[in-house]
Design a protein around this motif. Structure first.
Motif, PDB file in Angstrom:
ATOM      1  N   GLU A 140       4.569   5.158  -5.826  1.00 10.07           N
ATOM      2  CA  GLU A 140       4.708   4.993  -7.090  1.00 10.07           C
ATOM      3  C   GLU A 140       3.719   5.916  -7.903  1.00 10.07           C
ATOM      4  N   ARG A 141       2.529   5.712  -7.450  1.00  8.50           N
ATOM      5  CA  ARG A 141       1.366   6.325  -8.170  1.00  8.50           C
ATOM      6  C   ARG A 141       1.549   7.822  -8.280  1.00  8.50           C
ATOM      7  N   LYS A 142       2.302   8.233  -7.254  1.00  6.90           N
ATOM      8  CA  LYS A 142       2.642   9.732  -7.382  1.00  6.90           C
ATOM      9  C   LYS A 142       3.506  10.314  -8.409  1.00  6.90           C
ATOM     10  N   GLY A 143       4.420   9.303  -8.680  1.00  4.36           N
ATOM     11  CA  GLY A 143       5.596   9.370  -9.767  1.00  4.36           C
ATOM     12  C   GLY A 143       6.779   9.318  -9.450  1.00  4.36           C
ATOM     13  N   PHE A 144       7.168   8.759  -8.046  1.00  3.09           N
ATOM     14  CA  PHE A 144       8.531   8.956  -7.415  1.00  3.09           C
ATOM     15  C   PHE A 144       8.938   7.316  -8.230  1.00  3.09           C
ATOM     16  N   VAL A 201      12.197  -3.569   8.943  1.00  6.47           N
ATOM     17  CA  VAL A 201      11.664  -2.224   8.620  1.00  6.47           C
ATOM     18  C   VAL A 201      12.061  -2.594   6.947  1.00  6.47           C
ATOM     19  N   VAL A 202      11.324  -1.803   6.137  1.00  6.42           N
ATOM     20  CA  VAL A 202      11.830  -1.631   4.587  1.00  6.42           C
ATOM     21  C   VAL A 202      12.252  -0.299   4.494  1.00  6.42           C
ATOM     22  N   ALA A 203      13.751  -0.278   4.142  1.00  5.34           N
ATOM     23  CA  ALA A 203      13.960   0.974   3.733  1.00  5.34           C
ATOM     24  C   ALA A 203      14.202   1.401   2.026  1.00  5.34           C
ATOM     25  N   MET A 204      13.798   2.474   1.926  1.00  2.00           N
ATOM     26  CA  MET A 204      13.894   2.749   0.421  1.00  2.00           C
ATOM     27  C   MET A 204      14.317   4.145   0.104  1.00  2.00           C
ATOM     28  N   ILE A 205      14.962   4.247  -1.061  1.00  2.00           N
ATOM     29  CA  ILE A 205      15.501   5.724  -1.463  1.00  2.00           C
ATOM     30  C   ILE A 205      14.521   6.070  -2.600  1.00  2.00           C
ATOM     31  N   LEU A 206      13.725   7.003  -2.377  1.00  2.00           N
ATOM     32  CA  LEU A 206      12.877   7.604  -3.747  1.00  2.00           C
ATOM     33  C   LEU A 206      13.340   8.845  -4.219  1.00  2.00           C
ATOM     34  N   GLU A 207      12.950   8.782  -5.637  1.00  2.00           N
ATOM     35  CA  GLU A 207      13.522   9.915  -6.237  1.00  2.00           C
ATOM     36  C   GLU A 207      12.352  10.583  -6.975  1.00  2.00           C
ATOM     37  N   GLY A 208      12.594  11.924  -6.983  1.00  2.00           N
ATOM     38  CA  GLY A 208      11.381  12.718  -8.034  1.00  2.00           C
ATOM     39  C   GLY A 208      11.812  14.127  -7.574  1.00  2.00           C
ATOM     40  N   GLU A 209      10.989  15.084  -8.449  1.00  2.00           N
ATOM     41  CA  GLU A 209      11.008  16.676  -8.175  1.00  2.00           C
ATOM     42  C   GLU A 209      10.617  16.970  -6.512  1.00  2.00           C
ATOM     43  N   GLU A 240       0.836  -1.312  -0.019  1.00  2.00           N
ATOM     44  CA  GLU A 240      -0.080  -0.014  -0.027  1.00  2.00           C
ATOM     45  C   GLU A 240       0.959   1.342   0.086  1.00  2.00           C
ATOM     46  N   ILE A 241       1.759   1.391   0.786  1.00  2.00           N
ATOM     47  CA  ILE A 241       2.785   2.504   0.820  1.00  2.00           C
ATOM     48  C   ILE A 241       3.527   2.574  -0.184  1.00  2.00           C
ATOM     49  N   ILE A 242       4.109   1.504  -0.750  1.00  2.00           N
ATOM     50  CA  ILE A 242       5.015   1.730  -2.010  1.00  2.00           C
ATOM     51  C   ILE A 242       4.112   2.096  -3.165  1.00  2.00           C
ATOM     52  N   SER A 243       2.847   1.700  -3.160  1.00  2.00           N
ATOM     53  CA  SER A 243       1.818   1.935  -4.391  1.00  2.00           C
ATOM     54  C   SER A 243       1.709   3.542  -4.390  1.00  2.00           C
ATOM     55  N   ARG A 244       1.493   4.071  -3.022  1.00  2.00           N
ATOM     56  CA  ARG A 244       1.171   5.456  -3.064  1.00  2.00           C
ATOM     57  C   ARG A 244       2.192   6.209  -3.526  1.00  2.00           C
ATOM     58  N   MET A 267       4.846  15.616   3.123  1.00  2.00           N
ATOM     59  CA  MET A 267       3.442  15.793   2.916  1.00  2.00           C
ATOM     60  C   MET A 267       2.619  14.447   2.930  1.00  2.00           C
ATOM     61  N   MET A 268       3.039  13.749   2.030  1.00  2.00           N
ATOM     62  CA  MET A 268       2.295  12.333   1.910  1.00  2.00           C
ATOM     63  C   MET A 268       2.359  11.436   2.959  1.00  2.00           C
TER      64      MET A 268
END
Ligand code: CMP
Length: 132
Positions: A26-30, A70-78, A20-24, A86-87
């Motif tokens: 991804e859908r946002k565009g990260f 825990v799941v750690a991730m690096i997100l990239e985007g504007e 659910e969290i990853i999907s949010r 905010m999300m």
């Protein structure tokens, strides 16, 4: 383009909310540029939460964050740092609005599903900490 660090915390993993969290995001565009599951050691937790040392909730926080994977991730985007913050929603449950991750899934100020870096400077430190 900016990069930031997100953790799905032990309660998010236990409750089956990783997808659910990853999907949010991804859908946002990260873009997810790196990701792993790990169990945080007390040392890693103390390093990560060093600025909270001495707070009345500190021991509970360390106990909780080391209580399971825990799941750690690096997100990239504007503007990634600000938009991801905010999300995820505010720390305080009474201020985390519905529609945000914490607003939708958490009622507790400590056990709050996710973490995200709060500044570009901290994002750089935290990405190094989890993906050296
Ligand atoms: P996080 O975004 O990971 O950053 C610090 C964490 O400390 C926060 O999420 C909460 O889990 C916890 N925290 C911050 N402020 C408080 C508080 N006032 N009372 C209890 N826990 C807190």
């Amino acid at each position: 383009m900016e990069r930031t660090l997100v953790l799905v915390k032990p309660d998010g993993v236990k409750r089956g909310l990783i997808g659910e969290i990853i999907s949010r995001f991804e859908r946002k565009g990260f873009n997810i540029v790196d990701m792993k599951m790990l169990r945080m050691t007390k040392e890693l937790a103390a390093d990560h939460y060093a600025e909270h040392k001495g707070m009345p909730y500190y021991d509970r926080l360390i106990e909780y964050i080391t209580s399971g994977p825990v799941v750690a991730m690096i997100l990239e985007g504007e503007d990634a740092v600000n938009i991801v913050r905010m999300m995820i929603g505010k720390t305080s449950p009474s201020e985390s609005f519905p529609g945000t991750i914490r607003g939708d899934f958490s009622l507790n100020i400590t056990v709050n599903i996710v973490h995200a870096s709060d500044s570009l400077e901290n994002a750089k430190k935290e990405m190094k900490r989890f993906f050296s």
